[in-house]
Design a protein around this motif. Structure first.
Motif, PDB file in Angstrom:
ATOM      1  N   ILE A  35       0.838  -1.206   0.000  1.00 27.57           N
ATOM      2  CA  ILE A  35       0.000   0.000   0.000  1.00 27.57           C
ATOM      3  C   ILE A  35       0.870   1.251   0.000  1.00 27.57           C
ATOM      4  CG2 ILE A  35      -1.656   1.338   1.347  1.00 27.57           C
ATOM      5  CD1 ILE A  35      -2.890  -1.302   2.254  1.00 27.57           C
ATOM      6  N   VAL A  36       1.869   1.277   0.854  1.00 22.41           N
ATOM      7  CA  VAL A  36       2.751   2.451   0.923  1.00 22.41           C
ATOM      8  C   VAL A  36       3.406   2.693  -0.426  1.00 22.41           C
ATOM      9  CG1 VAL A  36       4.882   3.340   1.917  1.00 22.41           C
ATOM     10  CG2 VAL A  36       3.200   2.259   3.389  1.00 22.41           C
ATOM     11  N   SER A  37       3.866   1.621  -1.036  1.00 23.72           N
ATOM     12  CA  SER A  37       4.545   1.741  -2.324  1.00 23.72           C
ATOM     13  C   SER A  37       3.619   2.350  -3.370  1.00 23.72           C
ATOM     14  CB  SER A  37       5.018   0.358  -2.760  1.00 23.72           C
ATOM     15  OG  SER A  37       5.492   0.396  -4.067  1.00 23.72           O
ATOM     16  N   ALA A  38       2.395   1.815  -3.453  1.00 22.23           N
ATOM     17  CA  ALA A  38       1.448   2.318  -4.450  1.00 22.23           C
ATOM     18  C   ALA A  38       1.044   3.758  -4.128  1.00 22.23           C
ATOM     19  CB  ALA A  38       0.214   1.420  -4.493  1.00 22.23           C
ATOM     20  N   TYR A  39       0.860   4.015  -2.834  1.00 25.18           N
ATOM     21  CA  TYR A  39       0.406   5.336  -2.422  1.00 25.18           C
ATOM     22  C   TYR A  39       1.466   6.397  -2.692  1.00 25.18           C
ATOM     23  CZ  TYR A  39      -2.468   8.616   0.146  1.00 25.18           C
ATOM     24  OH  TYR A  39      -3.259   9.664   0.464  1.00 25.18           O
ATOM     25  N   ALA A  40       2.717   6.036  -2.464  1.00 24.46           N
ATOM     26  CA  ALA A  40       3.815   6.972  -2.719  1.00 24.46           C
ATOM     27  C   ALA A  40       3.819   7.372  -4.188  1.00 24.46           C
ATOM     28  CB  ALA A  40       5.146   6.340  -2.337  1.00 24.46           C
ATOM     29  N   GLU A  41       3.636   6.375  -5.032  1.00 28.35           N
ATOM     30  CA  GLU A  41       3.625   6.649  -6.461  1.00 28.35           C
ATOM     31  C   GLU A  41       2.471   7.600  -6.802  1.00 28.35           C
ATOM     32  OE1 GLU A  41       3.633   3.375  -9.712  1.00 28.35           O
ATOM     33  OE2 GLU A  41       5.490   3.300  -8.548  1.00 28.35           O
ATOM     34  N   LYS A  42       1.331   7.357  -6.149  1.00 28.60           N
ATOM     35  CA  LYS A  42       0.145   8.160  -6.419  1.00 28.60           C
ATOM     36  C   LYS A  42       0.355   9.625  -5.977  1.00 28.60           C
ATOM     37  CE  LYS A  42      -4.660   8.420  -4.935  1.00 28.60           C
ATOM     38  NZ  LYS A  42      -5.548   7.904  -3.906  1.00 28.60           N
ATOM     39  N   VAL A  43       0.801   9.811  -4.738  1.00 27.39           N
ATOM     40  CA  VAL A  43       0.911  11.184  -4.237  1.00 27.39           C
ATOM     41  C   VAL A  43       2.080  11.939  -4.848  1.00 27.39           C
ATOM     42  CG1 VAL A  43      -0.246  10.734  -2.050  1.00 27.39           C
ATOM     43  CG2 VAL A  43       2.218  10.474  -2.186  1.00 27.39           C
ATOM     44  N   ASN A  44       3.055  11.203  -5.382  1.00 19.65           N
ATOM     45  CA  ASN A  44       4.209  11.876  -5.963  1.00 19.65           C
ATOM     46  C   ASN A  44       4.025  12.181  -7.438  1.00 19.65           C
ATOM     47  OD1 ASN A  44       5.966  12.256  -3.817  1.00 19.65           O
ATOM     48  ND2 ASN A  44       6.672  10.139  -3.906  1.00 19.65           N
ATOM     49  N   GLU A  45       2.949  11.697  -8.005  1.00 18.37           N
ATOM     50  CA  GLU A  45       2.746  11.854  -9.436  1.00 18.37           C
ATOM     51  C   GLU A  45       2.670  13.338  -9.790  1.00 18.37           C
ATOM     52  OE1 GLU A  45      -0.582   9.690 -10.867  1.00 18.37           O
ATOM     53  OE2 GLU A  45      -0.067  10.063 -12.960  1.00 18.37           O
ATOM     54  N   GLY A  46       3.509  13.739 -10.728  1.00 18.49           N
ATOM     55  CA  GLY A  46       3.514  15.117 -11.177  1.00 18.49           C
ATOM     56  C   GLY A  46       4.192  16.086 -10.222  1.00 18.49           C
ATOM     57  N   GLU A  85       7.233  17.800  -8.464  1.00 22.73           N
ATOM     58  CA  GLU A  85       8.634  18.003  -8.812  1.00 22.73           C
ATOM     59  C   GLU A  85       9.552  17.414  -7.744  1.00 22.73           C
ATOM     60  OE1 GLU A  85      11.082  21.856 -10.265  1.00 22.73           O
ATOM     61  OE2 GLU A  85       9.278  21.198 -11.302  1.00 22.73           O
ATOM     62  N   LYS A  86       9.233  17.745  -6.522  1.00 23.81           N
ATOM     63  CA  LYS A  86      10.045  17.231  -5.411  1.00 23.81           C
ATOM     64  C   LYS A  86       9.210  16.187  -4.680  1.00 23.81           C
ATOM     65  CE  LYS A  86      12.708  19.058  -1.520  1.00 23.81           C
ATOM     66  NZ  LYS A  86      14.027  18.525  -1.851  1.00 23.81           N
ATOM     67  N   ARG A  87       9.758  14.997  -4.609  1.00 18.46           N
ATOM     68  CA  ARG A  87       8.961  13.920  -4.025  1.00 18.46           C
ATOM     69  C   ARG A  87       8.886  14.045  -2.514  1.00 18.46           C
ATOM     70  NH1 ARG A  87      11.548   9.111  -7.456  1.00 18.46           N
ATOM     71  NH2 ARG A  87      13.354  10.469  -7.274  1.00 18.46           N
ATOM     72  N   LEU A  88       7.807  13.553  -1.977  1.00 16.79           N
ATOM     73  CA  LEU A  88       7.562  13.708  -0.544  1.00 16.79           C
ATOM     74  C   LEU A  88       8.392  12.721   0.273  1.00 16.79           C
ATOM     75  CD1 LEU A  88       3.672  13.958  -0.573  1.00 16.79           C
ATOM     76  CD2 LEU A  88       5.287  15.804  -0.171  1.00 16.79           C
ATOM     77  N   PRO A  89       8.779  13.146   1.454  1.00 19.80           N
ATOM     78  CA  PRO A  89       9.468  12.191   2.329  1.00 19.80           C
ATOM     79  C   PRO A  89       8.481  11.128   2.817  1.00 19.80           C
ATOM     80  CG  PRO A  89       9.301  14.346   3.378  1.00 19.80           C
ATOM     81  CD  PRO A  89       8.722  14.482   2.019  1.00 19.80           C
ATOM     82  N   LEU A  90       9.023  10.011   3.192  1.00 23.18           N
ATOM     83  CA  LEU A  90       8.184   8.895   3.608  1.00 23.18           C
ATOM     84  C   LEU A  90       7.247   9.284   4.743  1.00 23.18           C
ATOM     85  CD1 LEU A  90       7.486   5.914   3.392  1.00 23.18           C
ATOM     86  CD2 LEU A  90       9.378   5.413   4.909  1.00 23.18           C
ATOM     87  N   LYS A  91       7.764  10.110   5.617  1.00 25.08           N
ATOM     88  CA  LYS A  91       6.971  10.548   6.770  1.00 25.08           C
ATOM     89  C   LYS A  91       5.676  11.212   6.316  1.00 25.08           C
ATOM     90  CE  LYS A  91       8.413  12.665  11.100  1.00 25.08           C
ATOM     91  NZ  LYS A  91       9.342  13.668  11.660  1.00 25.08           N
TER      92      LYS A  91
END
Length: 567
Positions: A266-277, A279-285
């Motif tokens: 879930i975390v893996s898929a969610y990270a991809e979702k929230v980081n889509e588009g 520029e700077k990817r979110l920290p895991l926290k």
DNA sequence: TTTATCACGAATCTGCGGGG
DNA sequence: CCCCGCAGATTCGTGATAAA
């Protein structure tokens, strides 16, 4: 005994060995941490640090010192001690030649001299000189073969498409494996540093160096304490110091790969979702914080299908990460160095724990590659070559390198060759699994009377891949794809033997009885013997014959049954 | 009950090659 | 020969949880 802080733990070794580079000491002691240093060695170590620091300050990182001779040069040096000594590092570098070092250890030149097995050094602390450490020659770069044509072009300022195209055309590993998934290297995460950032890094470097010195001092201190502690405890426990040392210093690195978990998927898929588009990817926290709020992604709110889809995506991602072809020679080289290092560490540690000897040779698969050939053996393992085979290990490495590059094969070619091996490996793995799950060492897999076996042993083989008929791999596997599919299932434990609970056993029994009642041949029935119903001739009535006959009759019957089943 | 793996992005480190 | 910047690798840090 609460004395764990006295001993270099695995955490120490990873921090100390691989973490903060800069000094060759850190990178070269990755596998030395299990050694106990004598005062003499500590003195040498201190000198070494001083020497390295001054070199580093003067000429940059030590790797710049690496001789730019061809790869053959060090091999020649090994084979011919009169080879110019200029390529050798200072004899003051007792630890300067672990697997990752481009240099050669002085002991490498002395290969013909029998090396003492490590355990014999444990007791004689003061005489355990650095020269008795394992030879771990690593053949330095660069390779004499011409560099891969793709490498310079791939360097930078190219788009992903251009890179892919170049790679496809080139003789690089991905280029030689068209159609295979290639891991896209992480790019574009790098930003130009501002002067402030640079200054900050510089300060951090200085600070890091200072911290490292403190760390080294602390390690030395710990090692001294450890020596004393072992000595003291050996007396108290009435065991030999040597034995205690072996117990204390043998490292265990048993690590099992974890099964993929739903949460990680879930975390893996969610990270991809929230980081889509973004520029700077979110920290895991932050990702986790968002995930916590997003109830639609909570496991209890996901349907079974959604979960299965998430898991499938996640597993595929992991498979890609594990087995995807490295995109560039540079990343392949890094991977190779790291992977072989890990193998060497395993050989070393396992040798200490279990007293085994082992060696490892790994060479590039094609002249276009630029990977270092490496060979490694723990204790006196490499002596096997000169003493028994009459050939130096370096020569073996050279021959192996030559063999490998003149018999280059890409993944598809390798797999095509390996069909029989894969098929056999499947059968072996199933048989081994059965032995392990039942605990019966002599048990054999009987594909034809599988259900009899299930009911008798209360075990079951689950996860057989869909689309492959269940049966003996030798019979049911007809092509490479099926063989690999079954192998992957077995290897990942998707397909494995499990014990049945009583309820499950009742369930299976009922199911089989139903099927049998419908006329299905689930249970193996033996053909009635041809003389069934006829009166048979009496066997000779001697005592010996009678007892033997009784025993062997049963035994032979079972054997025949097995043979029949396995075919 | 305890240990340690593993997800991710950021931070940090290293090797290479261009340029002076 | 040395410095610098880029590209790409590894390590760190945090929390949940599989595995021991």
């Amino acid at each position: 005994m609460d004395g764990s802080h006295f001993y270099p733990s695995s955490t120490w070794s990873s921090d100390y060995g691989q973490g903060t580079g800069g000094s060759s000491l850190a990178e070269n002691t990755a596998f030395q941490d299990a050694f106990v240093f004598t005062p003499e060695e500590l003195e040498l170590l201190a000198q070494e640090i001083a020497a390295q620091e001054s070199i580093t300050e003067k000429h940059g990182p030590p790797h710049a010192e690496a001789p730019s001779t061809s790869i053959r040069a060090p091999i020649d040096a090994l084979l011919n001690p009169s080879y110019p000594e200029t390529i050798l590092p200072s004899p003051l570098t007792p630890f300067a030649s672990s697997w990752s070092s481009p240099g050669l250890e002085t002991t490498d030149l002395a290969l013909p001299v029998p090396l003492s097995p490590v355990p014999s050094n444990f007791g004689s602390s003061s005489s355990a000189t650095p020269s008795t450490r394992e030879p771990s020659p690593v053949l330095p770069m660069p390779l004499s073969a011409p560099p891969a044509p793709s490498a310079p072009q791939l360097a930078r300022q190219t788009t992903a498409e251009e890179r892919a195209e170049l790679a496809q055309k080139s003789l690089s590993w991905p280029g030689r494996n068209p159609g295979h998934a290639v891991q896209e290297p992480r790019r574009g995460t790098k930003t130009t540093l501002t002067p402030a950032q640079k200054a900050s890094r510089e300060a951090a470097t200085v600070h890091g160096r200072f911290e490292k010195e403190k760390l080294i001092a602390a390690v030395q201190d710990i090692i001294r304490q450890q020596e004393q502690e072992i000595k003291a405890q050996a007396g108290v426990l009435n065991v030999k110091e040597e034995r205690l040392k072996k117990l204390v210093q043998g490292q265990s690195v048993f690590k099992r790969t974890r099964q993929p978990s739903m949460r990680d998927a879930i975390v893996s898929a969610y990270a991809e979702k929230v980081n889509e588009g973004r520029e700077k990817r979110l920290p895991l926290k932050d990702i986790e914080a968002l995930l916590a709020k997003d109830e639609s992604m909570h496991p209890e709110n996901l349907s079974l299908e959604q979960k299965e889809e998430l898991m499938a995506r996640f597993v595929a991602k992991k498979v890609h990460k594990k087995g995807g072809v490295r995109a560039t020679n540079s990343s392949a080289a890094k991977d190779h160095t790291w992977s072989t290092g890990k193998v060497h560490q395993e050989i070393e540690n396992s040798g200490r724990r279990n007293g085994t000897l082992g060696f490892h040779f790994q060479v590039q698969g094609n002249v276009s590659d630029t990977l270092e050939p490496t060979f490694y053996g723990n204790a006196h393992a490499l002596d096997f070559f000169p003493k028994v085979l009459g050939i130096q290990p370096a020569q073996v490495a050279r021959m192996f390198d030559l063999y490998s590059t003149t018999n280059s094969k890409n993944l598809d070619e390798r797999e095509a060759d390996g069909f029989n091996d894969v098929r056999d490996a499947c059968a072996d793995k199933i048989a081994l699994g059965l032995r392990l799950v039942t605990g019966i060492r002599t048990i054999r897999m009987m594909y034809k009377s599988y259900w009899d076996l299930v009911l008798k042993q209360k075990v079951e083989l689950i996860g057989w891949p869909e689309g492959i008929t269940f049966g003996n791999p030798s019979d049911v596997l007809h092509n490479r794809d099926d063989a690999h599919r079954l192998w992957r299932a077995l290897e990942s434990n998707t397909c494995q033997w499990v014990k049945l609970t009583d309820a499950e056993l009742r369930d299976r029994t009922a199911m089989l009885n139903r099927r049998a009642a419908n006329g299905e041949a689930v249970f193996k029935t033996r053909k009635p013997r041809s003389d069934k119903g006829k009166k048979r001739k009496q066997a000779p009535a001697t005592a010996a014959a009678a007892s033997k006959k009784h025993k062997s009759a049963e035994f032979v019957d079972e054997e025949e049954e097995d043979e029949e089943d396995e075919e």
